[in-house]
Design an enzyme around this catalytic site. Structure first.
Site, short mmCIF file in Angstrom:
data_model
loop_
_atom_site.label_atom_id
_atom_site.label_comp_id
_atom_site.label_asym_id
_atom_site.label_seq_id
_atom_site.Cartn_x
_atom_site.Cartn_y
_atom_site.Cartn_z
N LYS A 168 0.87 -1.18 0.00
CA LYS A 168 0.00 0.00 0.00
C LYS A 168 0.91 1.23 0.00
CE LYS A 168 -4.32 -0.65 2.35
NZ LYS A 168 -4.86 -0.58 3.72
O1 G3P Z 1 -8.44 0.32 5.36
C1 G3P Z 1 -8.82 1.63 5.67
C2 G3P Z 1 -9.61 1.67 6.89
O2 G3P Z 1 -8.92 1.04 7.92
C3 G3P Z 1 -10.03 3.05 7.26
O3 G3P Z 1 -11.21 2.89 7.91
O4 G3P Z 1 -12.97 3.40 9.48
O5 G3P Z 1 -10.77 4.57 9.71
O6 G3P Z 1 -12.31 5.14 7.85
P1 G3P Z 1 -11.86 4.08 8.78
#
Ligand code: G3P
Length: 214
Positions: free
Chosen positions: A84
Site C-alpha cells: 500500500k
Molecule cells: O483500510 C482503511 C480503513 O482502515 C479506514 O477505515 O474506518 O478509519 O475510515 P476508517
C-alpha cells in the site's frame, strides 16, 4: 472479486482464514499500531496463514527508503505481498519506478485524478475509504463510481475500504469496486440474515436427508 479482512490483529486473521472464503488481509499503520505486536511479527504470522494476498503499507517517506522497506516486507511475506502506497509525490514516484517488481495499491484515494495517476504509474489497485468520504465529502459511493469510470478498461482495480455495514459493502460493489475490505465484526456478519437463520432452523428441525450411518 475478492473480500479481505481489514485488520492487523492475528486472532482475527486466523478466524478469517478459517472461514475459507476470505482472500487476504489488508493492514495499514493505524491497524498495525492497534494490533500491539511489532509489524514484522504480524507480517510473519500473516504469511504463515497463507492468504492469497497480504497488504502492507510503506511508512518510509522517500523513494530509496521505501524500496528498502518494501524489500524487507517482501523477505517476510514472500508470496502475495501487495504494497500500500500513500498518494504523495514520492508515493507515486515509487509506484512508477517499482510497480513491476512490487504490486502496488495506492491508498487513501479521495478523487478520480489520484486514481488516474495511480493507473498511469502502474498501480494494480487503488483503495478508497467509502464511509470516510461519505462523512467528509457527502457521498463515498459517488466517489467509487467516479473512480470506476476513470479506471474502466485499465488494469487498475478498486478496493473499497472504510465500510461500516453489509449494505455499504454491497453498495460499494454495485458502484464499481472490484474488491472490498472490512473489519472483522462486519466480515463475520456478512453471511448472516435473520430469514436465512429462520430457514436453517426449519431445515434442521426436519433433519431429513441421507443418513450418514446405517
Ligand atoms: O483500510 C482503511 C480503513 O482502515 C479506514 O477505515 O474506518 O478509519 O475510515 P476508517
Amino acid at each position: 472479486m475478492a473480500i479481505y479482512l481489514d485488520s492487523a490483529k492475528l486472532d482475527e486473521a486466523r478466524q478469517a482464514k478459517d472461514l475459507g472464503w476470505v482472500h487476504g488481509v489488508t493492514t495499514n499503520p493505524s491497524l498495525l499500531a492497534k494490533a500491539g505486536v511489532e509489524p514484522e511479527v504480524v507480517l510473519k504470522e500473516l504469511a504463515v496463514l497463507e492468504f492469497h494476498q497480504v497488504y502492507y503499507q510503506l511508512v518510509s517517506q522517500n523513494v530509496e527508503d521505501m524500496l528498502i522497506e518494501a524489500r524487507k516486507a517482501a523477505e517476510i511475506v514472500k508470496t502475495g505481498l501487495i504494497l500500500k502506497i500513500a498518494p504523495t509525490d514520492n508515493g507515486f514516484r515509487f509506484v512508477a519506478k517499482h510497480a513491476n517488481e512490487f504490486p502496488c495499491c495506492v491508498t487513501a484515494v479521495f478523487n478520480p485524478a489520484q486514481a488516474l495517476i495511480a493507473r498511469e504509474a502502474g498501480a494494480r489497485y487503488v483503495a478508497v475509504y467509502v464511509n470516510r468520504a461519505t462523512k467528509q465529502m457527502g457521498d463515498g459511493l459517488c466517489l467509487v463510481r467516479g473512480l470506476a469510470n476513470v479506471l474502466a478498461g485499465s488494469q487498475t482495480e478498486i478496493l473499497a475500504a472504510s465500510l461500516k455495514s453489509t449494505k455499504e459493502a454491497v453498495d460499494a460493489f454495485l458502484a464499481g469496486a472490484q474488491h472490498i475490505t472490512v473489519p472483522f465484526d462486519l466480515l463475520a456478519s456478512l453471511p448472516i440474515h435473520p430469514l436465512s437463520t429462520q430457514a436453517v432452523e426449519q431445515f434442521n428441525a426436519e433433519d431429513f436427508g441421507i443418513r450418514l450411518k446405517p
